[in-house]
Structure formats: C-alpha cells, structure tokens
Design a protein around this motif. Structure first.
Motif, PDB file in Angstrom:
ATOM      1  N   MET A  64     -65.026  35.979 -20.426  1.00 48.66           N
ATOM      2  CA  MET A  64     -64.889  37.150 -21.200  1.00 48.66           C
ATOM      3  C   MET A  64     -63.563  37.712 -21.163  1.00 48.66           C
ATOM      4  SD  MET A  64     -67.359  39.870 -22.709  1.00 48.66           S
ATOM      5  CE  MET A  64     -66.718  41.360 -23.585  1.00 48.66           C
ATOM      6  N   ALA A  65     -62.921  38.026 -19.967  1.00 44.43           N
ATOM      7  CA  ALA A  65     -61.463  38.621 -19.639  1.00 44.43           C
ATOM      8  C   ALA A  65     -60.661  37.955 -20.442  1.00 44.43           C
ATOM      9  CB  ALA A  65     -61.497  38.875 -18.364  1.00 44.43           C
ATOM     10  N   LEU A  66     -60.335  36.642 -20.188  1.00 50.16           N
ATOM     11  CA  LEU A  66     -59.711  35.672 -20.824  1.00 50.16           C
ATOM     12  C   LEU A  66     -59.622  35.883 -22.473  1.00 50.16           C
ATOM     13  CD1 LEU A  66     -59.620  32.544 -18.808  1.00 50.16           C
ATOM     14  CD2 LEU A  66     -57.955  34.382 -18.741  1.00 50.16           C
ATOM     15  N   GLU A  67     -60.979  36.077 -22.883  1.00 46.69           N
ATOM     16  CA  GLU A  67     -60.800  36.362 -24.703  1.00 46.69           C
ATOM     17  C   GLU A  67     -60.428  37.799 -24.703  1.00 46.69           C
ATOM     18  OE1 GLU A  67     -60.923  35.380 -28.249  1.00 46.69           O
ATOM     19  OE2 GLU A  67     -61.409  34.002 -26.682  1.00 46.69           O
ATOM     20  N   GLN A  68     -60.598  38.680 -24.003  1.00 49.62           N
ATOM     21  CA  GLN A  68     -59.910  39.845 -24.223  1.00 49.62           C
ATOM     22  C   GLN A  68     -58.394  39.818 -24.157  1.00 49.62           C
ATOM     23  OE1 GLN A  68     -61.645  43.560 -24.136  1.00 49.62           O
ATOM     24  NE2 GLN A  68     -63.056  42.098 -25.165  1.00 49.62           N
ATOM     25  N   LEU A  69     -58.004  39.234 -23.350  1.00 48.42           N
ATOM     26  CA  LEU A  69     -56.504  38.911 -23.277  1.00 48.42           C
ATOM     27  C   LEU A  69     -55.992  38.445 -24.291  1.00 48.42           C
ATOM     28  CD1 LEU A  69     -53.701  39.067 -21.848  1.00 48.42           C
ATOM     29  CD2 LEU A  69     -54.723  37.223 -20.340  1.00 48.42           C
ATOM     30  N   ARG A  70     -56.585  37.025 -24.707  1.00 50.28           N
ATOM     31  CA  ARG A  70     -56.154  36.414 -25.990  1.00 50.28           C
ATOM     32  C   ARG A  70     -56.038  37.429 -27.105  1.00 50.28           C
ATOM     33  NH1 ARG A  70     -55.798  31.401 -26.615  1.00 50.28           N
ATOM     34  NH2 ARG A  70     -57.119  30.901 -24.873  1.00 50.28           N
ATOM     35  N   THR A  71     -57.193  38.320 -27.409  1.00 48.09           N
ATOM     36  CA  THR A  71     -57.245  39.222 -28.547  1.00 48.09           C
ATOM     37  C   THR A  71     -56.233  40.199 -28.222  1.00 48.09           C
ATOM     38  OG1 THR A  71     -59.750  38.714 -28.373  1.00 48.09           O
ATOM     39  CG2 THR A  71     -58.829  40.563 -29.678  1.00 48.09           C
ATOM     40  N   PHE A  72     -56.075  40.837 -27.143  1.00 42.46           N
ATOM     41  CA  PHE A  72     -54.946  41.855 -26.923  1.00 42.46           C
ATOM     42  C   PHE A  72     -53.544  41.397 -27.241  1.00 42.46           C
ATOM     43  CE2 PHE A  72     -51.648  43.464 -24.179  1.00 42.46           C
ATOM     44  CZ  PHE A  72     -51.509  44.609 -24.631  1.00 42.46           C
ATOM     45  N   LEU A  73     -53.321  40.070 -26.806  1.00 47.96           N
ATOM     46  CA  LEU A  73     -52.055  39.111 -27.337  1.00 47.96           C
ATOM     47  C   LEU A  73     -51.893  39.007 -28.751  1.00 47.96           C
ATOM     48  CD1 LEU A  73     -51.814  36.605 -24.324  1.00 47.96           C
ATOM     49  CD2 LEU A  73     -50.498  38.694 -24.524  1.00 47.96           C
ATOM     50  N   VAL A  74     -52.988  38.817 -29.450  1.00 52.87           N
ATOM     51  CA  VAL A  74     -52.813  38.373 -30.893  1.00 52.87           C
ATOM     52  C   VAL A  74     -52.443  39.919 -31.537  1.00 52.87           C
ATOM     53  CG1 VAL A  74     -54.168  38.331 -32.905  1.00 52.87           C
ATOM     54  CG2 VAL A  74     -54.106  36.728 -31.092  1.00 52.87           C
ATOM     55  N   ARG A  75     -53.199  41.101 -31.115  1.00 53.35           N
ATOM     56  CA  ARG A  75     -52.997  42.220 -31.603  1.00 53.35           C
ATOM     57  C   ARG A  75     -51.544  42.885 -31.402  1.00 53.35           C
ATOM     58  NH1 ARG A  75     -56.391  48.029 -30.622  1.00 53.35           N
ATOM     59  NH2 ARG A  75     -54.914  49.054 -31.816  1.00 53.35           N
ATOM     60  N   LEU A  76     -50.814  42.305 -30.415  1.00 55.17           N
ATOM     61  CA  LEU A  76     -49.465  42.729 -30.115  1.00 55.17           C
ATOM     62  C   LEU A  76     -48.521  42.250 -31.244  1.00 55.17           C
ATOM     63  CD1 LEU A  76     -48.664  42.188 -26.116  1.00 55.17           C
ATOM     64  CD2 LEU A  76     -49.123  44.353 -27.388  1.00 55.17           C
ATOM     65  N   GLN A  77     -48.681  41.116 -31.850  1.00 57.20           N
ATOM     66  CA  GLN A  77     -47.710  40.699 -32.557  1.00 57.20           C
ATOM     67  C   GLN A  77     -47.590  41.549 -33.758  1.00 57.20           C
ATOM     68  OE1 GLN A  77     -49.595  36.907 -33.835  1.00 57.20           O
ATOM     69  NE2 GLN A  77     -51.111  37.533 -34.858  1.00 57.20           N
ATOM     70  N   ASP A  78     -48.412  42.394 -34.132  1.00 57.40           N
ATOM     71  CA  ASP A  78     -48.625  43.413 -35.460  1.00 57.40           C
ATOM     72  C   ASP A  78     -48.332  44.759 -34.939  1.00 57.40           C
ATOM     73  OD1 ASP A  78     -49.060  41.207 -37.128  1.00 57.40           O
ATOM     74  OD2 ASP A  78     -51.182  41.333 -36.929  1.00 57.40           O
ATOM     75  N   ASP A  79     -47.796  45.138 -33.624  1.00 50.75           N
ATOM     76  CA  ASP A  79     -47.811  46.371 -33.014  1.00 50.75           C
ATOM     77  C   ASP A  79     -46.557  46.250 -32.210  1.00 50.75           C
ATOM     78  OD1 ASP A  79     -48.084  48.793 -31.829  1.00 50.75           O
ATOM     79  OD2 ASP A  79     -50.130  48.649 -31.420  1.00 50.75           O
ATOM     80  N   PRO A  80     -45.339  46.541 -32.905  1.00 52.68           N
ATOM     81  CA  PRO A  80     -44.099  46.493 -32.199  1.00 52.68           C
ATOM     82  C   PRO A  80     -43.987  47.576 -31.206  1.00 52.68           C
ATOM     83  CG  PRO A  80     -43.759  47.294 -34.644  1.00 52.68           C
ATOM     84  CD  PRO A  80     -45.301  46.849 -34.289  1.00 52.68           C
ATOM     85  N   ASN A  81     -44.587  48.718 -31.304  1.00 52.62           N
ATOM     86  CA  ASN A  81     -44.424  49.828 -30.200  1.00 52.62           C
ATOM     87  C   ASN A  81     -45.125  49.388 -29.004  1.00 52.62           C
ATOM     88  OD1 ASN A  81     -42.909  51.592 -32.057  1.00 52.62           O
ATOM     89  ND2 ASN A  81     -44.825  52.391 -32.997  1.00 52.62           N
ATOM     90  N   ARG A  82     -46.109  48.768 -29.006  1.00 48.34           N
ATOM     91  CA  ARG A  82     -47.008  48.337 -27.936  1.00 48.34           C
ATOM     92  C   ARG A  82     -46.321  47.241 -27.240  1.00 48.34           C
ATOM     93  NH1 ARG A  82     -50.781  51.902 -26.023  1.00 48.34           N
ATOM     94  NH2 ARG A  82     -51.165  52.316 -28.183  1.00 48.34           N
ATOM     95  N   LYS A  83     -45.916  46.291 -28.168  1.00 47.78           N
ATOM     96  CA  LYS A  83     -45.201  45.006 -27.692  1.00 47.78           C
ATOM     97  C   LYS A  83     -44.231  45.502 -26.858  1.00 47.78           C
ATOM     98  CE  LYS A  83     -43.187  40.779 -28.831  1.00 47.78           C
ATOM     99  NZ  LYS A  83     -43.011  39.619 -30.171  1.00 47.78           N
ATOM    100  N   ALA A  84     -43.341  46.489 -27.233  1.00 48.44           N
ATOM    101  CA  ALA A  84     -42.155  47.100 -26.551  1.00 48.44           C
ATOM    102  C   ALA A  84     -42.608  47.681 -25.045  1.00 48.44           C
ATOM    103  CB  ALA A  84     -41.399  48.026 -27.414  1.00 48.44           C
ATOM    104  N   LEU A  85     -43.769  48.162 -25.194  1.00 48.70           N
ATOM    105  CA  LEU A  85     -44.188  48.777 -24.056  1.00 48.70           C
ATOM    106  C   LEU A  85     -44.399  47.768 -22.823  1.00 48.70           C
ATOM    107  CD1 LEU A  85     -46.822  51.479 -24.885  1.00 48.70           C
ATOM    108  CD2 LEU A  85     -44.548  51.771 -23.622  1.00 48.70           C
ATOM    109  N   VAL A  86     -45.247  46.544 -23.431  1.00 50.11           N
ATOM    110  CA  VAL A  86     -45.421  45.388 -22.711  1.00 50.11           C
ATOM    111  C   VAL A  86     -44.260  44.833 -22.061  1.00 50.11           C
ATOM    112  CG1 VAL A  86     -46.582  43.151 -22.782  1.00 50.11           C
ATOM    113  CG2 VAL A  86     -47.693  44.992 -23.748  1.00 50.11           C
ATOM    114  N   LEU A  87     -43.297  44.424 -23.001  1.00 52.29           N
ATOM    115  CA  LEU A  87     -41.970  43.948 -22.489  1.00 52.29           C
ATOM    116  C   LEU A  87     -41.335  44.849 -21.634  1.00 52.29           C
ATOM    117  CD1 LEU A  87     -40.514  42.617 -26.025  1.00 52.29           C
ATOM    118  CD2 LEU A  87     -41.506  41.166 -24.112  1.00 52.29           C
ATOM    119  N   ALA A  88     -41.537  46.059 -21.445  1.00 51.58           N
ATOM    120  CA  ALA A  88     -40.973  47.010 -20.428  1.00 51.58           C
ATOM    121  C   ALA A  88     -41.666  47.117 -19.046  1.00 51.58           C
ATOM    122  CB  ALA A  88     -40.461  48.209 -21.123  1.00 51.58           C
ATOM    123  N   ALA A  89     -42.825  46.441 -19.066  1.00 57.67           N
ATOM    124  CA  ALA A  89     -43.824  46.651 -17.996  1.00 57.67           C
ATOM    125  C   ALA A  89     -43.108  45.918 -16.821  1.00 57.67           C
ATOM    126  CB  ALA A  89     -45.354  46.154 -18.522  1.00 57.67           C
ATOM    127  N   ALA A  90     -43.436  46.330 -15.705  1.00 59.87           N
ATOM    128  CA  ALA A  90     -43.032  45.814 -14.270  1.00 59.87           C
ATOM    129  C   ALA A  90     -43.760  45.152 -13.865  1.00 59.87           C
ATOM    130  CB  ALA A  90     -42.713  47.044 -13.446  1.00 59.87           C
TER     131      ALA A  90
END
Length: 71
Positions: free
Chosen positions: A1-27
């Motif tokens: 289930m965790a992998l499916e949650q991760l996959r869904t989150f990654l798909v959501r990032l493609q349409d959320d540039p602000n959140r994607k920028a946060l992820v790209l800046a994550a350490a």
C-alpha cells in the motif's frame, strides 16, 4: 500500500509545481515523505529507492549526487 501511495503522490506532483519545487529542494527522502504526509499520503522515505531512475507520469525519481537523498 505504501508504494501505491508514493506512486499516487508522484503523479500528483506533475500538476503541482509549488509542491514539486518543495520536493526538489528536500534534503532527504524522509523530507519528501513529510511533504507527502501534509497531503495525506503515507509512505516512508525508504520507499523512494524502489522508484529510483523510474518515471511515474511525468515525474522521474533520481538520487541526488550531492549530500542528501532522493528527489
């Protein structure tokens, strides 16, 4: 289930540039998991290596070569 949650989150990032920028800046991968948790997704940072070098939707997961974990 965790992998499916991760996959869904990654798909959501493609349409959320602000959140994607946060992820790209994550350490660390755990920081990425915390960002996802704010949106209701549940997975641990150690799930990210399973997607390394893979593209999910229009998002590609890659390990940073500098100190840190995954974007």
């Amino acid at each position: 289930m965790a992998l499916e949650q991760l996959r869904t989150f990654l798909v959501r990032l493609q349409d959320d540039p602000n959140r994607k920028a946060l992820v790209l800046a994550a350490a660390t991968a755990d920081d990425v998991a915390k960002i996802a948790a704010e949106l209701g997704y549940e997975f641990a940072g150690d799930a990210l290596p399973r997607f390394s070098r893979q593209t999910v939707g229009r998002v590609t997961v890659s390990k940073q070569e500098t100190p840190g974990e995954y974007n």
